[in-house]
Design an enzyme around this catalytic site. Sequence first.
Site, short mmCIF file in Angstrom:
data_model
loop_
_atom_site.label_atom_id
_atom_site.label_comp_id
_atom_site.label_asym_id
_atom_site.label_seq_id
_atom_site.Cartn_x
_atom_site.Cartn_y
_atom_site.Cartn_z
N ALA A 227 0.89 -1.16 0.00
CA ALA A 227 0.00 0.00 0.00
C ALA A 227 0.92 1.20 0.00
O ALA A 227 1.76 1.32 0.87
CB ALA A 227 -0.90 0.00 1.23
N SER A 228 0.79 2.05 -1.00
CA SER A 228 1.74 3.15 -1.16
C SER A 228 1.03 4.39 -1.67
O SER A 228 -0.09 4.32 -2.16
CB SER A 228 2.86 2.75 -2.14
OG SER A 228 3.48 1.54 -1.76
N ASN A 229 1.71 5.52 -1.57
CA ASN A 229 1.20 6.79 -2.08
C ASN A 229 2.21 7.40 -3.03
O ASN A 229 3.43 7.28 -2.82
CB ASN A 229 0.97 7.80 -0.94
CG ASN A 229 0.12 7.26 0.18
OD1 ASN A 229 -0.96 6.73 -0.04
ND2 ASN A 229 0.60 7.41 1.42
#
Length: 761
Positions: A227-229
């Site tokens: 899960a990354s931005n």
Amino acid sequence: MAQSDGPGNDAGGNGAAGALGVTVRRDRWGIAHVEASSAEAAFAAQGWVAADDRIWQMEWDRRRAMGRWAEVVGMVGAREDAFFRRLGLAAISQADYAALDGRTQAMCEDYARGVNRWLATHEDALPAEFEHHPAPPEPWEPWHCVAVYKLRHIFMGTLTRKLWRGRIMAQAGPEAVMATVGDTEADAAMVPGEGPRPDLLADAANVLDACAADMAGLAAAMDSDGASNSWALSGERTASGRPLLAGDPHRGIEFPNVYHQCHLRCDEFDAIGMGFPGVPGFPHFGHNAEVAWGITHGMCDDTDVFVERFEPGSTLGEPWWIEQLQIRGEGTVEVLCGSTPRGPVVLGDPADGVALSMQWTGMFGPDTTLDALWPMLVSGSTAELIEAVRPWVLPVNNLLAADRAGSIAFKIRGRVVERQPASRWTPVPGTDEFAWDGLEPVPFEDLPEWTDPERGFLVTANNRTADGGPYISLDFAGPSRHDRICELVTPMTGATVADMSAVHGDVTSLVASNVLGLITEYAVECGHELSHTLLDMLADWDQRMTADSAPATIYAVIKRRLIEAIIERLGIVGAQLGAAGWPPAAEASRMAAGAATRMLCERNLDVVPGLDNPIGRRMATSACVDETAAELTQRLGPDPHAWTWGKVHRMASPHPLASALMTARDLHPPVDGCAGDGDTVRQGGTAPETGERAIHGSVARYAFDLGDWDSSGWVVPHGVSGVRGSGHDLDQRQAWLNCELLPMSYSPQAVASVTVHEHEL
């Protein structure tokens, strides 16, 4: 102590004698800035520096990829070794290396030369982990670069999710399986378009019904999807008039950290970024003199699992064979290896009549991912960078890029293979109908992209990124992080790196408002003496998961108990399959929690037995509040205002060797409280199985300023070194906890100003 101040009269090794023509400058955080006479020397120096900082981590990854971890840790590593031997990851990696172009092979050869040069001069200065090994590390071979890269990505796909959903299908039926995915139409889509949405449910129920009996005894594997931005702002929104590109990758937090900071300068390129120890270049995050790049996980459906039928007790001939695992202190264990027309059998015993085979995009044809590394380093624009990643295979990424001419761009990169809809949910029958024979990857040109949007920014956060185009996945992240970043950047003008850092640190939960609405509506029959105090505190809460917030703790525990109520009633709790210890129960718990969180946000509780009516919801929600009051009183004392989030939301960063061997337990780094949760931009993911402990978070943060590269910043959770006690193993930790960026010095003048040690190779 492995990390050295300098090699002295380094004689090299494995043909590496003589000077490389390299100057290595270490800055105050121990980060190496390499100035080389050629690209060949730069990659050799990168190998030397990586070994100096991370040789044990490189050895750990290499041994696991080769199925030889049990040679160090004994039976605790045997199950993982058996999986990778049966998969044939070492042989696949060797074949993939042989298929790379000559320049890429030369990069890996140079990198290996640097690693072996370090090994030859540090035989008596290996890090403390090797005191627990039976032998020193073997020489690094160029194909090992491919093996360790593939190892780091095989569990980031859909293997474990399909096994987990298969188990749910067997014990709870297709309705529960479909409930775990939620309303796919609610996911934020980034690329505008009118293309048709794929029929996500076609034929799935019939296949699941047919396979239900087979699913009952199947095993699951470790789930490590990320899960990354990432986000990019065009120059019209920035102070410099040139773009800003920022983000933070999220993974399970471990020590040493997965990413390694480094800077390489030579005549052909000048690039700085974060690489994987054991791999040349900067595959995921970095910039050269003209263009910057960063990624988030594309969440692609990259794996199919097949239920293979065998005649019980039948004799297996070619292509089946026995491999011997060497188990430290235990002798040898035999592992049966072989394939079906679908792929290698990786779980189960054919002698029992049923086993699992798998196919993965990383072994479906040559993996040419590393062929993209050199073109990325020498790209001069976003258009050139996007063309550079044409060979990319795995993992499928949401690539963001920005250049100094002012362009910002998005492109999905990687091998996408569309199969029939029934393959998207669970394991499928091992028949020709589901084999990948004859399938072709989606053409690179057909993968979604978006350049220079009128709104002046791009955002990815593992969300669904396109309304149309090829099918990517069922398993995108919910929209909360994406939507929150959009909220933050939409009003920005005159933005700077400091503004990007503020986005990194944002802890406002958009999920909390949905969950609190449900609590307010249904928690009306509470009986604990503190329950109404807790509800009053939540009513006044700003929905920010700060470390000093008591309402954040109350909210998190009530939410966890609501999640547990949902997954228990759906019959999907405790869905860890296979032998004890693999996978960790926390992984099954984390997947279940993601499904339940979707249901809470979408108020989709009609599918949950016992919660499908107002009375059941009132009883369950009130009970969760009462149980939270009792639990937190016991854990933290009678005053709810003292129940601050940082006391319970603590980041553990386990050292893999210390987790496997009690004699190495002193290698674990300390534990600290931290802000955020699994739904906030500042990631601090949890799982019901492990309570409020942070098991998932930002393994790096970065902000590239294309108006002034020296204004860029970065930070990792621990430090650049993986050597405990080196001084650079934990020196970035406080900045990471404070959500601060450290200077990313790039120009010769900036590097000189932060240099504390310089030596020649």
